[in-house]
Structures are given as structure tokens and as C-alpha cells.
Design a protein around this motif. Sequence first.
Motif, PDB file in Angstrom:
ATOM      1  N   LEU A 162       0.792  -0.959   0.116  1.00 51.76           N
ATOM      2  CA  LEU A 162       0.173   0.042  -0.437  1.00 51.76           C
ATOM      3  C   LEU A 162       0.983   1.338  -0.084  1.00 51.76           C
ATOM      4  N   GLU A 163       2.150   1.227   0.480  1.00 46.23           N
ATOM      5  CA  GLU A 163       3.534   1.646   0.235  1.00 46.23           C
ATOM      6  C   GLU A 163       3.520   2.718  -0.901  1.00 46.23           C
ATOM      7  N   GLU A 164       3.291   1.736  -2.128  1.00 44.66           N
ATOM      8  CA  GLU A 164       3.714   2.011  -3.078  1.00 44.66           C
ATOM      9  C   GLU A 164       1.957   2.846  -3.400  1.00 44.66           C
ATOM     10  N   THR A 165       1.253   2.773  -2.760  1.00 47.13           N
ATOM     11  CA  THR A 165       0.097   3.679  -3.515  1.00 47.13           C
ATOM     12  C   THR A 165       0.017   5.537  -3.176  1.00 47.13           C
ATOM     13  N   GLU A 166      -1.083   6.042  -3.581  1.00 50.36           N
ATOM     14  CA  GLU A 166      -0.734   7.714  -3.439  1.00 50.36           C
ATOM     15  C   GLU A 166      -0.744   7.699  -1.314  1.00 50.36           C
ATOM     16  N   LEU A 167      -1.988   7.023  -0.761  1.00 45.36           N
ATOM     17  CA  LEU A 167      -2.256   7.069   0.600  1.00 45.36           C
ATOM     18  C   LEU A 167      -0.659   6.347   1.494  1.00 45.36           C
ATOM     19  N   GLY A 168      -1.168   7.102   2.632  1.00 40.95           N
ATOM     20  CA  GLY A 168      -0.301   6.364   3.557  1.00 40.95           C
ATOM     21  C   GLY A 168      -0.974   5.669   4.451  1.00 40.95           C
ATOM     22  N   VAL A 169       0.884   5.447   4.681  1.00 44.05           N
ATOM     23  CA  VAL A 169      -0.105   3.723   5.511  1.00 44.05           C
ATOM     24  C   VAL A 169       0.277   3.571   6.783  1.00 44.05           C
ATOM     25  N   VAL A 170      -0.460   2.852   7.399  1.00 47.27           N
ATOM     26  CA  VAL A 170      -0.736   3.213   9.587  1.00 47.27           C
ATOM     27  C   VAL A 170      -1.376   1.532   9.106  1.00 47.27           C
ATOM     28  N   GLY A 171      -0.044   0.672   9.860  1.00 46.30           N
ATOM     29  CA  GLY A 171       0.038   0.017  10.749  1.00 46.30           C
ATOM     30  C   GLY A 171      -0.517  -0.916  12.072  1.00 46.30           C
ATOM     31  N   CYS A 172      -1.608  -1.533  12.305  1.00 44.51           N
ATOM     32  CA  CYS A 172      -1.958  -2.467  13.766  1.00 44.51           C
ATOM     33  C   CYS A 172      -1.921  -3.719  13.854  1.00 44.51           C
ATOM     34  N   ASP A 173      -2.009  -3.924  14.648  1.00 44.10           N
ATOM     35  CA  ASP A 173      -2.384  -5.661  15.244  1.00 44.10           C
ATOM     36  C   ASP A 173      -3.391  -5.588  15.947  1.00 44.10           C
ATOM     37  N   SER A 174      -4.321  -5.100  15.916  1.00 42.71           N
ATOM     38  CA  SER A 174      -5.997  -5.047  16.583  1.00 42.71           C
ATOM     39  C   SER A 174      -6.099  -4.243  16.439  1.00 42.71           C
ATOM     40  N   ALA A 175      -8.061  -4.778  16.554  1.00 42.59           N
ATOM     41  CA  ALA A 175      -9.005  -3.534  16.312  1.00 42.59           C
ATOM     42  C   ALA A 175      -9.068  -2.504  17.336  1.00 42.59           C
ATOM     43  N   GLU A 176      -8.317  -2.358  18.458  1.00 48.58           N
ATOM     44  CA  GLU A 176      -8.714  -1.285  19.684  1.00 48.58           C
ATOM     45  C   GLU A 176      -7.083  -0.752  19.222  1.00 48.58           C
ATOM     46  N   ALA A 177      -6.486  -0.736  18.870  1.00 45.17           N
ATOM     47  CA  ALA A 177      -4.949  -0.138  18.162  1.00 45.17           C
ATOM     48  C   ALA A 177      -6.079   0.779  17.012  1.00 45.17           C
ATOM     49  N   ALA A 178      -6.498   0.550  16.244  1.00 46.76           N
ATOM     50  CA  ALA A 178      -7.264   0.644  14.497  1.00 46.76           C
ATOM     51  C   ALA A 178      -8.257   1.337  15.012  1.00 46.76           C
ATOM     52  N   LEU A 179      -9.105   1.481  16.213  1.00 44.81           N
ATOM     53  CA  LEU A 179      -9.977   2.604  16.833  1.00 44.81           C
ATOM     54  C   LEU A 179      -9.216   3.716  17.185  1.00 44.81           C
ATOM     55  N   ASP A 180      -8.112   3.412  18.126  1.00 44.40           N
ATOM     56  CA  ASP A 180      -7.528   4.266  18.231  1.00 44.40           C
ATOM     57  C   ASP A 180      -6.899   6.026  17.510  1.00 44.40           C
ATOM     58  N   VAL A 181      -6.042   4.612  16.195  1.00 46.41           N
ATOM     59  CA  VAL A 181      -5.979   5.885  15.297  1.00 46.41           C
ATOM     60  C   VAL A 181      -7.075   6.348  14.256  1.00 46.41           C
ATOM     61  N   LEU A 182      -8.595   5.215  14.601  1.00 47.37           N
ATOM     62  CA  LEU A 182      -9.653   6.742  13.806  1.00 47.37           C
ATOM     63  C   LEU A 182      -9.982   7.027  14.632  1.00 47.37           C
ATOM     64  N   GLN A 183      -9.781   7.781  16.230  1.00 51.22           N
ATOM     65  CA  GLN A 183     -10.331   8.412  16.497  1.00 51.22           C
ATOM     66  C   GLN A 183      -9.724   9.640  15.958  1.00 51.22           C
ATOM     67  N   ALA A 184      -8.787   9.695  16.272  1.00 54.72           N
ATOM     68  CA  ALA A 184      -7.315  10.212  16.195  1.00 54.72           C
ATOM     69  C   ALA A 184      -7.014  10.948  14.846  1.00 54.72           C
ATOM     70  N   ARG A 185      -7.290  10.623  14.082  1.00 56.67           N
ATOM     71  CA  ARG A 185      -7.037  10.593  12.141  1.00 56.67           C
ATOM     72  C   ARG A 185      -7.808   9.954  11.518  1.00 56.67           C
ATOM     73  N   GLY A 186      -9.724   9.232  11.944  1.00 59.20           N
ATOM     74  CA  GLY A 186     -10.579   9.256  11.170  1.00 59.20           C
ATOM     75  C   GLY A 186     -11.103  10.077   9.504  1.00 59.20           C
ATOM     76  N   GLY A 187     -11.379  11.426   9.776  1.00 61.43           N
ATOM     77  CA  GLY A 187     -11.087  12.215   8.826  1.00 61.43           C
ATOM     78  C   GLY A 187     -10.918  12.027   7.407  1.00 61.43           C
ATOM     79  N   GLU A 188      -9.175  11.107   7.735  1.00 55.87           N
ATOM     80  CA  GLU A 188      -8.500  10.665   6.934  1.00 55.87           C
ATOM     81  C   GLU A 188      -8.082   9.424   6.591  1.00 55.87           C
ATOM     82  N   VAL A 189      -8.781   8.809   6.682  1.00 54.09           N
ATOM     83  CA  VAL A 189      -8.673   7.325   6.613  1.00 54.09           C
ATOM     84  C   VAL A 189      -9.259   7.094   5.197  1.00 54.09           C
TER      85      VAL A 189
END
Length: 179
Positions: free
Chosen positions: A76-103
Motif C-alpha cells: 500500500l505504500e506504493e499507492t498515494e495513500l499513507g499507511v498506518v499498521g495496527c495489530d488489533s482493532a483497539e489500536a485501529a480505533l485509536d487511529v480512527l479516533q485521532a485521524r478518522g477524517g483522513e482514513v
Amino acid sequence: MPLDQIGQTLASFYDALVAEGIPEHLAALVRQVRQADGADADGAAAGPHASCAREPRLALVVEDDPQVRALAEALLEETELGVVGCDSAEAALDVLQARGGEVALVFADVRLAGEMDGLQLARAVATLWPRARLVITSGRSVSRPEVPDQAVFIPKPWRALDVLVEAERAASDPHPPLP
């Protein structure tokens, strides 16, 4: 993990992709994305206003297997999207709460570390961030009623091209609203 070890791991993933013949498709997709953004083949901006920075768009990779997550992130780094990786749904929700408008894309495995699984995460994303493109993946079969209607299911082992097509769709959609 030392930086050179990460580089070697990513290089081995890339070598595996080269052996499968995927990079030609990847290169064509990257060229299409760059052309759509008004960039030339070298990635340089074409035109007087092309240098204006756009808001960053993110792909969120949620996978408990570090090697599979690293492969998806590298792809996915080969696309125009920035990439954030998480190992859990809880970590993903933290990212979404902080940056959900960018996802723009959430690419999640069904089985994850933590209390929530990928299907629970998908339902939360579908409800709270409905404009994010949802891609669910699993090595096990998943019945359609378990997957939110707006989600795409890609069985494992997934093909790089299938993931890139979904990333391009996510990147070409209008910006998701702020949560």
C-alpha cells in the motif's frame, strides 16, 4: 527491530512479488494514480498548482501477523495513500479516533490481537466512519451476513492486485467526512 533488518524483510517481500510477476501490474497502477494526480512518470508535479499539498489520505492495515501486515503495508505504500499498521482493532480505533477524517481505506483481517475481531471493527467503521472503504480478509470462510454490506471480502491468500484495486478505489473517492 533494527532498521536494516526491516529493510531486508521488505526486500524479501518485494523479491517474492517480483517472482509472481506482480510489479508490472503495480507499476501500471502507480502510473495511473500519478497521471490522475497530474504528476509525470518521475512523480514530479505537472502544472503550476500541482505542488499544492493535498490533505493526506490513509490506508489503515489491521493484521495480527507481523509478516502479513508488513507485506500489506509495503504494498500500500506504493499507492498515494499513507499507511498506518495496527495489530488489533483497539489500536485501529485509536487511529480512527485521532485521524478518522483522513482514513480512506481500512484493510483488516478477521482474526486480530486484542478483544475485538476484524468483523466487530468493520461494523464500528461502517457506523462511525461510513466513507472509509472497508476491505475484510481472512484465511477462513466468512458468511456474508457477518460482513457489513459496504465491505469487500478478499480471501487469504490475497493477491496484491486485488488489494491495489481496492486502494485505488479508496484513493479516488472524495475525502471522507471528519468524524
